[in-house]
Write a protein that holds these residues in place. Structure first.
Motif, PDB file in Angstrom:
ATOM      1  N   ILE A  87       0.842  -1.201   0.000  1.00  0.00           N
ATOM      2  CA  ILE A  87       0.000   0.000   0.000  1.00  0.00           C
ATOM      3  C   ILE A  87       0.878   1.252   0.000  1.00  0.00           C
ATOM      4  O   ILE A  87       0.658   2.178  -0.784  1.00  0.00           O
ATOM      5  N   LEU A  88       1.876   1.288   0.874  1.00  0.00           N
ATOM      6  CA  LEU A  88       2.742   2.468   0.942  1.00  0.00           C
ATOM      7  C   LEU A  88       3.542   2.653  -0.346  1.00  0.00           C
ATOM      8  O   LEU A  88       3.715   3.779  -0.812  1.00  0.00           O
ATOM      9  N   TRP A  89       4.032   1.569  -0.909  1.00  0.00           N
ATOM     10  CA  TRP A  89       4.792   1.698  -2.152  1.00  0.00           C
ATOM     11  C   TRP A  89       3.901   2.240  -3.272  1.00  0.00           C
ATOM     12  O   TRP A  89       4.295   3.142  -4.013  1.00  0.00           O
ATOM     13  N   ALA A  90       2.699   1.719  -3.403  1.00  0.00           N
ATOM     14  CA  ALA A  90       1.767   2.215  -4.429  1.00  0.00           C
ATOM     15  C   ALA A  90       1.448   3.685  -4.188  1.00  0.00           C
ATOM     16  O   ALA A  90       1.416   4.490  -5.122  1.00  0.00           O
ATOM     17  N   TRP A  91       1.232   4.060  -2.917  1.00  0.00           N
ATOM     18  CA  TRP A  91       0.957   5.466  -2.603  1.00  0.00           C
ATOM     19  C   TRP A  91       2.154   6.337  -2.977  1.00  0.00           C
ATOM     20  O   TRP A  91       1.990   7.405  -3.566  1.00  0.00           O
ATOM     21  N   MET A  92       3.374   5.893  -2.654  1.00  0.00           N
ATOM     22  CA  MET A  92       4.567   6.699  -2.948  1.00  0.00           C
ATOM     23  C   MET A  92       4.719   6.942  -4.450  1.00  0.00           C
ATOM     24  O   MET A  92       5.070   8.050  -4.860  1.00  0.00           O
ATOM     25  N   LEU A  93       4.469   5.933  -5.260  1.00  0.00           N
ATOM     26  CA  LEU A  93       4.594   6.110  -6.711  1.00  0.00           C
ATOM     27  C   LEU A  93       3.588   7.131  -7.232  1.00  0.00           C
ATOM     28  O   LEU A  93       3.914   7.960  -8.082  1.00  0.00           O
ATOM     29  N   LYS A  94       2.363   7.088  -6.715  1.00  0.00           N
ATOM     30  CA  LYS A  94       1.346   8.072  -7.119  1.00  0.00           C
ATOM     31  C   LYS A  94       1.688   9.460  -6.574  1.00  0.00           C
ATOM     32  O   LYS A  94       1.559  10.457  -7.276  1.00  0.00           O
ATOM     33  N   ALA A  95       2.125   9.536  -5.330  1.00  0.00           N
ATOM     34  CA  ALA A  95       2.444  10.827  -4.708  1.00  0.00           C
ATOM     35  C   ALA A  95       3.598  11.505  -5.427  1.00  0.00           C
ATOM     36  O   ALA A  95       3.624  12.729  -5.555  1.00  0.00           O
ATOM     37  N   GLN A  96       4.541  10.728  -5.904  1.00  0.00           N
ATOM     38  CA  GLN A  96       5.690  11.296  -6.610  1.00  0.00           C
ATOM     39  C   GLN A  96       5.225  12.071  -7.853  1.00  0.00           C
ATOM     40  O   GLN A  96       5.770  13.127  -8.166  1.00  0.00           O
ATOM     41  N   HIS A  97       4.203  11.593  -8.512  1.00  0.00           N
ATOM     42  CA  HIS A  97       3.674  12.286  -9.698  1.00  0.00           C
ATOM     43  C   HIS A  97       2.744  13.438  -9.323  1.00  0.00           C
ATOM     44  O   HIS A  97       2.725  14.463  -9.986  1.00  0.00           O
ATOM     45  N   ARG A 100       8.305  -1.187  11.287  1.00  0.00           N
ATOM     46  CA  ARG A 100       8.900  -2.172  10.371  1.00  0.00           C
ATOM     47  C   ARG A 100       8.422  -1.954   8.939  1.00  0.00           C
ATOM     48  O   ARG A 100       9.205  -2.046   7.997  1.00  0.00           O
ATOM     49  N   VAL A 101       7.130  -1.661   8.766  1.00  0.00           N
ATOM     50  CA  VAL A 101       6.601  -1.414   7.420  1.00  0.00           C
ATOM     51  C   VAL A 101       7.303  -0.210   6.805  1.00  0.00           C
ATOM     52  O   VAL A 101       7.710  -0.251   5.638  1.00  0.00           O
ATOM     53  N   LEU A 102       7.454   0.855   7.577  1.00  0.00           N
ATOM     54  CA  LEU A 102       8.140   2.036   7.061  1.00  0.00           C
ATOM     55  C   LEU A 102       9.573   1.708   6.651  1.00  0.00           C
ATOM     56  O   LEU A 102      10.039   2.137   5.591  1.00  0.00           O
ATOM     57  N   GLU A 103      10.279   0.954   7.471  1.00  0.00           N
ATOM     58  CA  GLU A 103      11.654   0.584   7.134  1.00  0.00           C
ATOM     59  C   GLU A 103      11.710  -0.282   5.875  1.00  0.00           C
ATOM     60  O   GLU A 103      12.611  -0.131   5.058  1.00  0.00           O
ATOM     61  N   LYS A 104      10.728  -1.179   5.696  1.00  0.00           N
ATOM     62  CA  LYS A 104      10.697  -2.035   4.508  1.00  0.00           C
ATOM     63  C   LYS A 104      10.656  -1.225   3.218  1.00  0.00           C
ATOM     64  O   LYS A 104      11.208  -1.631   2.211  1.00  0.00           O
ATOM     65  N   VAL A 105       9.954  -0.082   3.261  1.00  0.00           N
ATOM     66  CA  VAL A 105       9.825   0.708   2.032  1.00  0.00           C
ATOM     67  C   VAL A 105      10.854   1.831   1.936  1.00  0.00           C
ATOM     68  O   VAL A 105      10.831   2.594   0.978  1.00  0.00           O
ATOM     69  N   THR A 160      11.638   9.370   8.086  1.00  0.00           N
ATOM     70  CA  THR A 160      11.750  10.124   6.839  1.00  0.00           C
ATOM     71  C   THR A 160      12.223   9.223   5.705  1.00  0.00           C
ATOM     72  O   THR A 160      13.074   8.360   5.911  1.00  0.00           O
ATOM     73  N   LEU A 161      11.676   9.466   4.529  1.00  0.00           N
ATOM     74  CA  LEU A 161      12.117   8.781   3.324  1.00  0.00           C
ATOM     75  C   LEU A 161      12.595   9.827   2.333  1.00  0.00           C
ATOM     76  O   LEU A 161      11.864  10.774   2.024  1.00  0.00           O
ATOM     77  N   ASP A 162      13.822   9.677   1.846  1.00  0.00           N
ATOM     78  CA  ASP A 162      14.390  10.552   0.823  1.00  0.00           C
ATOM     79  C   ASP A 162      13.892  10.059  -0.527  1.00  0.00           C
ATOM     80  O   ASP A 162      14.284   8.980  -0.996  1.00  0.00           O
ATOM     81  N   ILE A 163      13.001  10.806  -1.164  1.00  0.00           N
ATOM     82  CA  ILE A 163      12.359  10.378  -2.401  1.00  0.00           C
ATOM     83  C   ILE A 163      13.372  10.102  -3.501  1.00  0.00           C
ATOM     84  O   ILE A 163      13.292   9.083  -4.183  1.00  0.00           O
ATOM     85  N   ASP A 164      14.335  10.999  -3.697  1.00  0.00           N
ATOM     86  CA  ASP A 164      15.319  10.813  -4.760  1.00  0.00           C
ATOM     87  C   ASP A 164      16.153   9.556  -4.558  1.00  0.00           C
ATOM     88  O   ASP A 164      16.547   8.904  -5.518  1.00  0.00           O
ATOM     89  N   LEU A 165      16.428   9.222  -3.324  1.00  0.00           N
ATOM     90  CA  LEU A 165      17.248   8.065  -3.010  1.00  0.00           C
ATOM     91  C   LEU A 165      16.484   6.742  -3.155  1.00  0.00           C
ATOM     92  O   LEU A 165      17.015   5.758  -3.642  1.00  0.00           O
ATOM     93  N   VAL A 166      15.196   6.748  -2.776  1.00  0.00           N
ATOM     94  CA  VAL A 166      14.448   5.488  -2.686  1.00  0.00           C
ATOM     95  C   VAL A 166      13.480   5.290  -3.850  1.00  0.00           C
ATOM     96  O   VAL A 166      13.377   4.183  -4.377  1.00  0.00           O
ATOM     97  N   VAL A 167      12.758   6.319  -4.235  1.00  0.00           N
ATOM     98  CA  VAL A 167      11.668   6.142  -5.194  1.00  0.00           C
ATOM     99  C   VAL A 167      12.078   6.451  -6.628  1.00  0.00           C
ATOM    100  O   VAL A 167      11.675   5.774  -7.562  1.00  0.00           O
ATOM    101  N   ALA A 168      12.893   7.483  -6.815  1.00  0.00           N
ATOM    102  CA  ALA A 168      13.212   7.935  -8.170  1.00  0.00           C
ATOM    103  C   ALA A 168      14.055   6.935  -8.944  1.00  0.00           C
ATOM    104  O   ALA A 168      14.675   6.067  -8.482  1.00  0.00           O
TER     105      ALA A 168
END
Length: 160
Positions: free
Chosen positions: A92-102, A123-128, A152-160
């Motif tokens: 769920i969080l990964w799908a949300w992050m991909l949509k939020a990035q756009h 743990r879920v936050l750390e997984k993503v 905190t999640l660094d978008i450029d480091l993790v998602v981009a």
């Protein structure tokens, strides 16, 4: 979507956790008419959880605690007990992050602050890709205080 004891334990500031009451309280957020947006997570057409997001800077008290006041803050829950512990939270969080990035391309970080005792959420936050940071006390709607961990999640480091 049901809200079992596993959710109510961490969301105690809401007097009535029934789906109907939540729908009434959050209708404007779900409809997109406020700065906070709520996204319903579904599995096979069944609502099982949600993610809500907002700009941390829109909440001055939080902006002081987050490493980046321009970060996108988020809260989330899986309300259906039978879906807890099955890996759906990270999806769920990964799908949300991909949509939020756009939707929010200028954001450089995501920020969540679960209760320090909520190891499942941490743990879920750390997984993503989130990293744990500062602990702080957050006033609750019912007058109590929750000690939370800023993650905190660094978008450029993790998602981009």
């Amino acid at each position: 979507m049901a809200s079992g004891p596993h959710v109510r334990r961490w969301w105690t500031s809401h007097a009535d956790p029934s789906p109907e009451a939540i729908g009434r309280r959050c209708a404007a957020d779900i409809d997109g008419t406020t700065a906070t947006r709520i996204w319903i997570a579904e599995v096979n057409g069944r609502s099982v959880g949600f993610v809500q997001d907002y700009r941390v800077g829109d909440h001055p008290d939080y902006a002081l605690l987050a490493p980046d006041p321009d970060a996108v803050g988020l809260d989330y829950a899986i309300g259906e007990p039978e879906w807890v512990g099955r890996g759906i939270g990270a999806r769920i969080l990964w799908a949300w992050m991909l949509k939020a990035q756009h939707r929010l391309p200028d954001a450089s970080a995501y920020f969540a602050a679960p209760d320090h005792r909520n190891e499942a959420s941490l743990r879920v936050l750390e997984k993503v890709g989130f990293t744990r940071g500062v602990w702080f006390d957050e006033p609750q709607g019912d007058g109590s205080v929750a000690t939370v961990v800023g993650c905190t999640l660094d978008i450029d480091l993790v998602v981009a």
